[in-house]
Design an enzyme around this catalytic site. Structure first.
Site, PDB file in Angstrom:
ATOM      1  N   ASP A 336      46.088  62.453  25.091  1.00  0.00           N
ATOM      2  CA  ASP A 336      47.050  62.565  26.169  1.00  0.00           C
ATOM      3  C   ASP A 336      47.253  64.048  26.455  1.00  0.00           C
ATOM      4  OD1 ASP A 336      48.903  61.881  28.105  1.00  0.00           O
ATOM      5  OD2 ASP A 336      49.974  60.474  26.830  1.00  0.00           O
ATOM      6  N   GLU A 537      58.341  59.768  32.226  1.00  0.00           N
ATOM      7  CA  GLU A 537      58.458  60.059  30.799  1.00  0.00           C
ATOM      8  C   GLU A 537      59.227  61.345  30.519  1.00  0.00           C
ATOM      9  OE1 GLU A 537      54.425  61.495  29.308  1.00  0.00           O
ATOM     10  OE2 GLU A 537      53.923  60.515  31.183  1.00  0.00           O
TER      11      GLU A 537
END
Length: 855
Positions: A336, A537
C-alpha cells in the site's frame, strides 16, 4: 490505500544530521524496534494449522511456468527490480517508463492525467498508451515486458468524471445480493477498460469491528460470512469466472485487500494495531480472502496495520508462511501507499525487510521510487535480499501478466472497449446502480406507516444532502476524500432531490427544495436528507459515534418541522451506523441510506408510491452493521458476549411491518469528559500523530532534525528543564512565515471543547515581535481561526519562561471545527520575532482560569 505523503515512519526513524545520530531520536528508534520485536515474537511462529490450503479455481499451467522460467534466465537484476517498483503518475514521466521499464504504475485517489480533475476518457487512454509503448520499448532498458496500470475503483471507476458511482460497500452489504454485486463489479470492469486501465485495487474485504474507523463504509458487513461471499462475487465480476471468460478483454485484474486484520485495530485506529488471536484473525478477518482467492483473485494488497505490534508489510509469517505457502496463493502481493516505509528499520527509500517478508511490488509514490530502486539493487548485490526472493517476486508478477494476456492483448488504445465513451456512465450501468440503491436502503422507523409517500402531495425536501451528489457519494468520489466537488462534477448523475422531484412532478405533486427547512406554504410532509460529510481513510476516524456532536444543525431542522406538526421523513447519509437517538425521536420515519452514489433516484423509487398509491419498491435492506444505542458503543458486533445494540444486525422494516422503535429514546450521550486526560501535543518530543513544519516563501519543510532554516524562519532545539525539551523559532522578518504543528489526518477533539479545555504552552520571548503575531488552528477543508496574541507577548517579560493559556472556545468562535482538527498550534508573523516554546497541550477543566478568554 493512503493518498498523501506517508510520514508515520518518520516518527520512529533515527534522525541523521551529517551522519551523526541525534541521541533522543536514536533512543526512540531503539525503543520502537525493541517493542515491535517483543510484541511480535510470540506470533512470529504462529499456528499454521489454523490456515487452510485453498482450492484455487485458477491453477498453474506448464506453458506459462515455462515462459516465466525463460524470462527469468534472460532478465538482468535491474530489469527484475524494475518489475517490483510501482510509482504514481504524478511522479513519473513516459520517459521514466522508457528508461526503467516499471512493472506497474498507479494513480492514487484524486490523481488524474496531467493533474486535471476534468481529464476526459481520451486523456486517460492517451496516458495508458504512452506508458505501455514506453514499457515495451527496449531501447534503454532492454525489456519488452508490458507494464500494467492499477487504480482505485472503489465504488465504480470513481476517479473519472462521468463514471457510474455505485453505493459504497456498507450499502451493498445491507442489500445482501451477491448476484447484484457481481453485476456491479462487471460494470466497473468495463468502465475501467474503457480508459485503458488493466487492474483495480478492489475488493476491500475488511471485517469492521469498531465503527469509529474511517474506512467502515469500505466494509460490507460485520459478519465474515457476507464478506466471504461478496469477495468471491466481486472477484468473479472484475476478473470473470475461472471457468468462464477469465481475464478476457472486458475484465480487469482484481486485488483482495488489505492483508490482514485492517478492520480489527484497537479503537478503530486507521493503520493501527490488531491484537486479535490468530484464531480470530482467521475466523473473522481472513474470510474475505477465502472467498476472493478461491475465486482466483490475482493480487493481494498488504495492509498498513500491525498485528501484535509488527507491521504487516514486514510480516513474513503472514505474507509468506500463511498466504503464499499454506494457503497456496500464487499471484503477487502489492504494498500500500509507501506502507513498506512503516516497517521497523525501513524508510520509503529502503526496505529489504519487506521484500524478504514476501512483498512482491513496492507501491512507492513520491520521489522515493528512484532511491528505492537503486537501494534494492544494491541490497541484492550485497546479499541482504536473496536472489531467489527476487526471482520469486518477478515470477509472480509475470504469472499474473501472462494470465491476463498482457503480452498478447493490443495496446491500451486499441483494446475492445478503449475510447468507447458511451460506456462511461452508460444507462445500463446506471440502472444497476439504481437497483443497488433501492436494495441498500434500510427502514429503521415508520410510525403509522407514513411511508411510502403520496407523490401528488406538497412535499418539502430539506437538508444539506438533498441536492448534493458529492455528499451522497461520500469519499473516493472524483477526489480521494470526496471533498471539494460540485454537482457539475458528476455529469449524468442524479441527486436525491432531483430523483424525488421527477416523480413528484410526474404525479402532479409539488417538490419544494429548501436545505434549511424554511417554507412559505406549509407542506404536507417533509423529507430531510442529512448526514456525514465525505471522508476517506484516516480523515474519517472518530472519537465516538455521536452524529454532529456539539453542532446539532440537522436536528434543529427536524425539531423545527415537528413543532409545526409537519410529518418528517429522515434520510440519513452515512458511512457507518451512528448514534442518532435525538434525530430518531424527531423523525416519524427514518431511513439509513448509507452512501448511495450517483443514482439518487433510487431513493425516490422506494420512498414514493406510484401515481395509483401502490408501492413501487419495498424496502429490502437489512442492517449488516449493528446500530449503537450510545455513542460509546463503538464495537458492537453480532455474536458478542454481551450483545445489546439499539437495533440488531439484520434489522430492517418492510412496508408491511409495524414500527417498533420507541419515540423517546435516551438522548443523554453518556459521554463523561470529567476525567478526560490532557492531550499532550509537544512535551520534549512530538506525540503521535503530531509533526512540525516550517512554512516560508510558499515553501514547506517538515522538521526532522534539531536545526533547520527555511526562508524567513529558523528552528533549533533548546534546553528548558532537560536536554532539548523546547523549541526556538526565529522569524527573520524577510517574509510572512509560520510554524505549524499538524497531523497527517484529521483528529476528532470535540471532547476537549466539552471538557472546557484550554490550549496551554510554555513560552520564552527572546526578541519582542515587530509585527502582529497570530496564534492559530486549522481544520479540514479550509476551516480554521487565528487569535492576535501580540499584546499578550509584548506585556510579557523577556528571557523568562511563562505560560500562556487560551480557552479553546475562542478558536471555535473563530471557525475551528474540533471534530476535524488538522493543526492544533500555529504561530505566524511577518515581522522579526524570536520565541522559545515547550509543553504544548490541551488541558481539560481549565478554560475558566485561562489567561485569554472570549465572550
Amino acid at each position: 490505500m493512503k493518498k498523501s505523503l506517508n510520514t508515520k515512519a518518520l516518527k520512529i526513524l533515527p534522525l541523521l544530521v551529517g551522519g551523526i545520530c541525534v541521541l533522543t531520536a536514536c533512543n526512540k528508534q531503539q525503543t520502537q524496534v525493541s517493542n515491535n520485536h517483543i510484541n511480535a515474537s510470540e506470533h512470529e511462529q504462529g499456528d499454521i494449522t489454523l490456515w487452510p490450503t485453498l482450492k484455487n479455481k485458477v491453477q498453474k499451467s506448464a506453458e506459462i511456468e515455462n515462459t516465466i522460467a525463460d524470462y527469468l534466465k534472460s532478465m538482468t537484476l535491474e530489469q527484475k527490480v524494475a518489475q517490483m517498483i510501482q510509482p504514481e503518475i504524478r511522479d513519473i514521466t513516459v520517459e521514466d517508463m522508457r528508461k526503467y521499464g516499471f512493472g506497474s504504475y498507479l494513480n492514487g485517489g484524486g490523481s488524474f492525467p496531467d493533474a486535471n480533475k476534468h481529464a476526459t476518457p481520451a486523456d486517460w487512454i492517451a496516458l495508458a498508451e504512452g506508458m505501455y509503448q514506453a514499457s515495451v520499448d527496449d531501447t534503454f532498458d532492454g525489456s519488452k515486458i508490458p507494464t500494467m496500470w492499477g487504480t482505485d475503483a472503489v465504488h465504480g471507476h470513481n476517479n473519472v468524471i462521468g463514471a457510474t458511482l455505485f453505493p459504497h460497500n456498507i450499502g451493498l452489504g445491507a442489500a445482501n445480493n451477491p448476484a447484484l454485486i457481481e453485476q456491479i463489479a462487471a460494470a466497473t470492469a468495463v468502465e475501467v477498460m474503457a480508459t485503458g486501465i488493466d487492474w483495480v485495487f478492489a475488493p476491500t474485504v475488511a471485517v469492521v469491528r469498531d465503527d469509529r474507523w474511517g474506512r467502515t463504509y469500505e466494509g460490507y458487513s460485520e459478519d465474515p460470512a457476507i464478506v466471504r461471499e461478496y469477495s468471491a462475487a466481486i472477484v468473479n465480476g472484475l476478473q470473470g469466472r475461472a471457468d468462464g471468460d477469465f481475464l478476457s478483454d472486458k475484465r480487469v485484474i482484481s486485488t483482495v485487500k488489505h492483508f490482514l486484520g485492517d478492520g480489527g485495530t484497537v479503537n478503530g485506529d486507521d493503520q493501527g494495531n490488531n491484537i486479535d488471536t490468530e484464531k480470530d484473525l482467521y475466523n473473522i478477518h481472513a474470510q474475505g480472502y477465502i472467498g476472493g482467492l478461491t475465486a482466483g483473485s490475482q493480487s493481494v494488497m498488504a495492509s498498513f496495520n500491525s498485528w501484535h505490534g509488527k507491521k504487516n508489510h514486514g510480516n513474513k509469517y503472514l505474507l509468506t508462511d500463511v498466504l503464499k505457502t499454506q494457503m497456496g496463493f500464487d499471484g503477487f502481493v502489492v504494498g500500500d501507499w509507501n506502507g513498506h516505509g512503516q516497517v521497523a528499520g525501513c524508510t520509503n527509500e529502503s526496505c529489504p525487510q519487506a521484500v524478504n517478508a514476501g512483498l512482491d511490488i513496492f507501491m512507492v509514490p513520491t520521489g522515493a521510487w528512484k532511491p528505492l530502486y537503486n537501494n534494492t539493487i544494491a541490497q541484492v548485490k550485497a546479499g541482504t535480499i536473496p536472489m531467489a526472493r527476487i526471482n520469486d517476486a518477478v515470477a509472480r508478477i509475470l504469472r499474473v501478466k501472462l494470465r491476463a494476456g498482457l503480452f498478447e492483448k493490443p495496446s491500451p488504445a486499441k483494446r475492445k472497449f478503449s475510447g468507447k465513451l458511451a460506456l462511461i456512465g452508460s444507462p445500463a450501468h446506471r440502472d444497476i446502480a439504481r437497483q443497488a440503491v433501492q436494495e441498500s436502503l434500510v427502514l429503521l422507523k415508520n410510525n403509522n406507516h407514513l411511508l411510502p409517500l403520496n407523490p401528488s402531495s406538497n412535499i418539502l425536501i430539506a437538508g444539506d444532502a438533498a441536492d448534493n451528489i458529492g455528499k451522497q457519494s461520500g469519499g473516493w468520489s472524483i477526489t480521494w476524500q470526496g471533498t471539494n466537488n460540485q454537482n457539475a462534477d458528476f455529469p449524468g448523475a442524479t441527486s436525491i432531490y432531483a430523483g424525488l422531484k421527477t416523480q413528484i412532478d410526474s404525479a402532479g405533486g409539488n417538490a419544494i427544495l429548501s436545505p434549511t427547512g424554511e417554507f412559505t406554504s406549509k407542506p404536507d410532509v417533509a423529507i430531510v436528507v442529512f448526514g456525514e460529510e465525505p471522508y476517506a481513510e484516516g480523515h474519517g476516524d472518530k472519537d465516538n459515534l455521536e452524529f454532529e456532536r456539539n453542532n446539532k444543525r440537522s436536528l434543529k431542522i427536524l425539531k423545527t418541522l415537528k413543532q409545526q406538526n409537519i410529518p418528517v421523513v429522515s434520510v440519513f447519509i452515512s458511512g457507518r451506523p451512528m448514534w442518532v437517538n435525538s434525530e430518531l425521536n424527531a423523525s416519524d420515519a427514518f431511513v439509513a441510506a448509507w452512501l448511495p452514489g450517483t443514482e439518487g433516484q433510487g431513493v425516490a423509487d422506494v420512498l414514493l408510491a406510484d401515481v395509483n398509491g401502490q408501492v413501487q419498491h419495498d424496502f429490502k435492506g437489512k442492517l449488516s452493521f449493528s446500530w449503537p444505542k450510545s455513542p460509546l458503543q463503538t464495537a458492537v458486533n453480532k455474536g458478542d458476549e454481551h450483545y445489546a445494540p439499539l437495533l440488531p444486525y439484520g434489522f430492517g422494516l418492510t412496508y408491511k411491518d409495524k414500527s417498533t422503535l420507541a419515540n423517546n429514546l435516551n438522548e443523554e450521550s453518556g459521554v463523561d469528559v470529567s476525567n478526560l486526560a490532557a492531550l499532550s501535543i509537544f512535551n520534549g518530543s512530538f506525540k503521535t500523530p503530531w509533526r512540525l513544519f516550517l512554512n516560508s516563501n510558499n515553501k514547506q519543510h517538515q522538521v526532522a532534525s534539531n536545526s533547520v532554516k527555511l526562508g524567513g524562519i529558523t528552528y533549533r532545539t533548546e534546553d528548558k528543564t532537560i536536554q532539548e525539551d523546547a523549541m526556538v523559532f526565529n522569524f527573520i522578518g524577510s517574509s510572512a512565515s509560520y510554524i505549524e504543528i499538524n497531523s497527517n489526518f484529521t483528529e476528532d477533539k470535540v471532547a476537549y471543547i466539552e471538557a472546557n479545555s484550554a490550549l496551554s504552552f510554555s513560552y520564552k520571548i527572546n526578541t519582542m515581535p515587530t509585527e502582529q503575531v497570530q496564534l492559530g488552528m486549522k481544520c479540514e477543508q479550509g476551516c480554521g481561526g487565528e487569535l492576535n496574541i501580540t499584546n499578550e507577548l509584548k506585556n510579557s517579560a523577556l528571557n523568562t519562561w511563562q505560560t500562556m493559556s487560551i480557552d479553546l472556545t475562542c478558536f471555535a468562535k473563530k471557525g475551528v471545527d474540533f471534530a476535524r482538527v488538522t493543526s492544533p498550534f500555529i504561530i505566524k508573523t511577518a515581522g522579526k520575532f524570536s520565541v522559545s516554546v515547550a509543553d504544548i497541550s490541551f488541558k481539560p477543566q481549565s478554560a475558566e482560569t485561562a489567561k485569554i478568554k472570549c465572550e
